[in-house]
Enzyme design. Structure first.
Site, mmCIF file in Angstrom:
data_model
loop_
_atom_site.group_PDB
_atom_site.id
_atom_site.type_symbol
_atom_site.label_atom_id
_atom_site.label_comp_id
_atom_site.label_asym_id
_atom_site.label_seq_id
_atom_site.Cartn_x
_atom_site.Cartn_y
_atom_site.Cartn_z
ATOM 1 N N ASN A 304 0.773 -1.376 -0.144
ATOM 2 C CA ASN A 304 0.283 -0.133 0.542
ATOM 3 C C ASN A 304 1.067 0.942 -0.071
ATOM 4 O O ASN A 304 1.043 2.412 0.307
ATOM 5 C CB ASN A 304 -0.059 0.230 1.393
ATOM 6 C CG ASN A 304 -2.671 1.148 1.019
ATOM 7 O OD1 ASN A 304 -1.694 1.422 0.217
ATOM 8 N ND2 ASN A 304 -2.852 1.188 2.244
ATOM 9 N N HIS A 335 -6.481 1.795 12.016
ATOM 10 C CA HIS A 335 -7.000 0.604 11.826
ATOM 11 C C HIS A 335 -8.121 0.770 12.532
ATOM 12 O O HIS A 335 -9.244 -0.057 11.993
ATOM 13 C CB HIS A 335 -6.084 0.331 11.068
ATOM 14 C CG HIS A 335 -5.763 -0.129 10.002
ATOM 15 N ND1 HIS A 335 -4.418 0.982 10.119
ATOM 16 C CD2 HIS A 335 -5.854 -0.464 8.650
ATOM 17 C CE1 HIS A 335 -3.669 0.431 8.854
ATOM 18 N NE2 HIS A 335 -4.645 -0.201 8.468
#
Length: 437
Positions: A304, A335
């Site tokens: 990512n 997250h």
């Protein structure tokens, strides 16, 4: 073989696919007024948000417009601090609401709310990237009062920012880009050579996502499912770990490529030089490097990619002490702070910390070419299994999965890194004592 749609890996993929024709349509409408491009992208973002997450779109709109108010009202030296605090507080409250429903009420998570959390996480990236640019003087969003009338000046300032935060090609996914780069893309998107290059890259990405989708469906009938973790034993658990992580990796790769396809179809994904000429493609999915590297550090920088660069700029480069630990701790917070995510990201930090000494040792004992090939092969296998361990912890995120990971043979692979880190620390202490003597 299950012939279900290969794009239905996550709920967002369906909406990204549905938005793809509108991205191509935007390409053909770029010959209209400059202002029209912003309006088209912004209205498309509103429609996509309402279609994908329904009433939860209100959470996204509150985030965007409150951040906009902060950007246009806070002092330049404090705008990043205020925007960061508001956005992370808002996002964390939404994450805690999800945990309350999952762990306390034992309710099934609504897919639309899960998409909303993903959208808010991406919104946090764009808001903090913009406010950092403002804080560092890279972006100026104000005009002299004598230059424009009040309404025109306000529209000139607010519309580009709203479009940057809520445009439909970037709402549900896609690489993070800076505000200045976003502005450059919109100005250059009408060029013929630029359009042809971008459209061809979008088609290639879409075909790649399709191929990965079919690959995942083909493999489904030949490898263990995630549910087999309760029935495995000994080295069978290692096989279950690796195959389960493989499903997650294929899911990520296909969704990243689909996001990039939508991004490029709208003319927003090419790397540009100073003259606005396309030099490459902004992407998150460097699959070849991810699947062939034998070091955790390279995998971490490549996984990512735009998010890794954002974390490096936001946390790592701004931390006065222990930047590595601060970066991974913030990543766990961003997250959602689920148990598996907290453990997974802290474990990841330990692996990265130990990775350099681990590979330095192997390089020191591998003198000949055959020895180097053997060491690279062994370290590649070990890296793949450590990465699988981390992915399962972060993605499955529950205490029951952590318990399974702890007491299975899978713990051997990260334990090797932990031992190497302890030995490296002991060696440094001994060297320090010798220098003092």
């Amino acid at each position: 073989m299950n012939w279900e749609s290969p794009f239905l890996f996550q709920a967002t993929a369906f909406y990204q696919l549905a938005a793809l024709p509108f991205a191509f349509l935007f390409h053909y409408l770029c010959s209209f007024l400059f202002l029209f491009r912003y309006i088209f992208l912004l209205v498309g973002g509103f429609i996509l948000a309402c279609a994908a997450i329904g009433c939860y779109a209100l959470l996204v709109f509150v985030s965007a417009f409150c951040s906009l108010a902060i950007i246009h009202s806070a002092d330049l030296q404090q705008v990043h601090q205020w925007a960061f605090c508001f956005q992370m507080t808002w996002q964390t409250l939404c994450h805690f609401w999800l945990q309350y429903k999952e762990y306390y009420l034992q309710e099934t998570t609504c897919p639309r709310f899960s998409i909303t959390l993903s959208v808010l996480m991406l919104m946090t990236q764009r808001i903090t990237s913009l406010t950092l640019d403002i804080h560092e003087g890279k972006v100026r969003l104000w005009l002299p009062h004598a230059e424009k009338g009040p309404l025109e000046r306000h529209l000139h300032q607010a519309l580009p920012v709203c479009t940057y935060l809520l445009s439909f090609p970037t709402l549900l996914g896609g690489p993070l880009c800076s505000f200045n780069r976003f502005q450059t893309w919109i100005r250059c998107s009408r060029r013929t050579s630029f359009s042809q290059c971008s459209l061809w890259a979008a088609i290639q990405k879409a075909l790649g996502a399709l191929m990965l989708g079919f690959l995942k469906n083909m493999l489904r009938g030949y490898i263990c499912a995630q549910a087999d973790q309760n029935d495995c034993s000994c080295f069978g658990c290692v096989y279950v770990l690796w195959t389960s992580a493989l499903f997650f990796r294929l899911t990520y790769y296909s969704n990243w490529m689909l996001d990039e396809s939508l991004f490029l179809a709208a003319g927003l994904g090419l790397e540009l030089d100073c003259a606005g000429t396309a030099e490459g493609i902004l992407m998150d999915a460097d699959i070849w490097t991810l699947e062939t590297t034998n070091t955790i550090a390279v995998f971490t920088r490549t996984w990512n990619k735009s998010t890794a660069q954002w974390l490096r700029r936001l946390v790592f480069q701004r931390s006065k002490s222990h930047p590595l630990w601060a970066t991974f701790a913030f990543s766990a917070w961003w997250h959602g702070l689920h148990p598996g995510q907290v453990f997974g990201f802290l474990c990841w930090a330990v692996m990265v910390k130990a990775d350099y000494g681990f590979h330095r040792f192997f390089r020191s004992i591998a003198k000949s070419q055959p020895q180097r090939v053997v060491c690279q092969s062994l370290t590649w296998c070990h890296t793949q299994l450590v990465v699988a361990y981390i992915i399962i912890a972060v993605e499955r995120r529950t205490l029951s999965v952590l318990w399974w990971l702890f007491f299975s043979y899978n713990s051997f692979f990260p334990l090797v890194y932990v031992i190497s880190l302890l030995l490296l620390a002991k060696e440094k202490i001994e060297l320090h004592k010798m220098n003092l003597q």
